[in-house]
Design an enzyme around this catalytic site. Structure first.
Site: not given
Length: 289
Positions: A209, A211
């Site tokens: 992902d 952040d």
């Protein structure tokens, strides 16, 4: 020297295709119990072991992982090359979820972990100016590319304590001011301890992902992150199966000196060394003590 590969990673690597004579083995360490037993076997003619960093079932938080026991256990059973495989967040738009980053630098922001095998009674200082092994990192890059993964060679890993994720302000600091590339919770003090144990160490950070800096991060569905984790596990297994052929069965001295990191590191005079601590260092530092 015979090459023996050690993989430290998560649940996606419990089953390695082609691993022969696979069995879970308990290893005793004088530094406490490792995270779990190790899965030991032979892959394409090369001995290999896998150690679940958090234990099977994910029982250890990043803070409570027994890092010293884990590295000591791998050294004790003859591992020569350690590849860390871990999930991370990305600070760079071009380092997208699903990509791998071959980490070459760290900023250590952890604070609640034992970070050295050495201490009062036997003091040592090793260099971690270049905390990963370039030779082993090159091999991981090639293996990942051969597995069809988008790979970024080189990157700075911000190691945070956790277990909470970073605030948006912290994320912006790490990204914009400190110029970090990825963020995770487990590569420190693991890399430092591997250097103290004179083990070649490479870090493969698998991006799940962006952040909290990313404007669209909050809109990402958790199911997307889980799917990326699962996909990354498949890619990591494919990468791992390519390592034995690239590393070869015979291991020469590391050209970068990782396996001789303690050559001039121990500072305590022999007659002043704590015998109990020296005894605990038998696997890690027996070569120089």
């Amino acid at each position: 020297m015979q090459t023996k590969i050690g993989i430290i990673g998560g649940s996606g690597l419990y089953e390695i295709d082609g691993l022969q004579d696979a069995e879970w083995i308990e290893i005793d360490s004088l530094w406490g119990a490792p995270s779990d037993a190790v899965l030991s076997g032979v892959l394409n003619g090369i001995p290999m072991v896998f150690l679940p960093r958090h234990g099977r079932g994910h029982v250890h938080s990043p803070t409570t992982v027994p890092y010293r026991a884990n590295i000591d256990a791998l050294k004790r059973i003859g591992v020569t090359d350690v590849i860390s495989v871990s999930a991370c967040g990305s600070f760079r738009e071009e380092m997208a979820p699903g990509d791998f980053v071959i980490v070459d630098q760290f900023i250590d922001r952890t604070f609640a972990r034992e970070k050295s095998f050495f201490g009062t009674g036997c003091v040592a200082h090793v260099s971690v100016a270049h905390p990963t092994c370039p030779r082993l990192s090159d091999v991981c890059e090639t293996a990942a590319k051969d597995a069809g993964v988008t790979v970024h060679k080189g990157g700075t890993y911000l190691a945070m304590e956790g277990p909470q994720f970073s605030s948006q302000a912290e994320s912006n600091l790490y990204r914009d001011v400190w110029n970090c590339d990825v963020i995770g919770m487990t590569n420190m003090p693991e890399a430092k301890l591997a250097r103290e144990a004179e083990l070649c160490y490479a870090s493969v950070a698998m991006i799940t992902d962006y952040d909290s800096w990313h404007p669209d991060h909050g809109a990402v569905d958790v199911s997307d992150v889980i799917k990326t984790l699962q996909d990354n596990g498949t890619k990591a297994r494919d990468m791992v199966t390519r390592l034995p052929e690239l590393l070869g069965s015979e291991r020469d001295l590391c050209p970068h000196g990782c396996d001789r990191a303690l050559e001039y590191a121990v500072m305590t005079a022999p007659e002043k060394r704590d015998t109990a601590l020296v005894a605990k260092l038998d696997a890690v530092a027996g070569r120089v003590l």
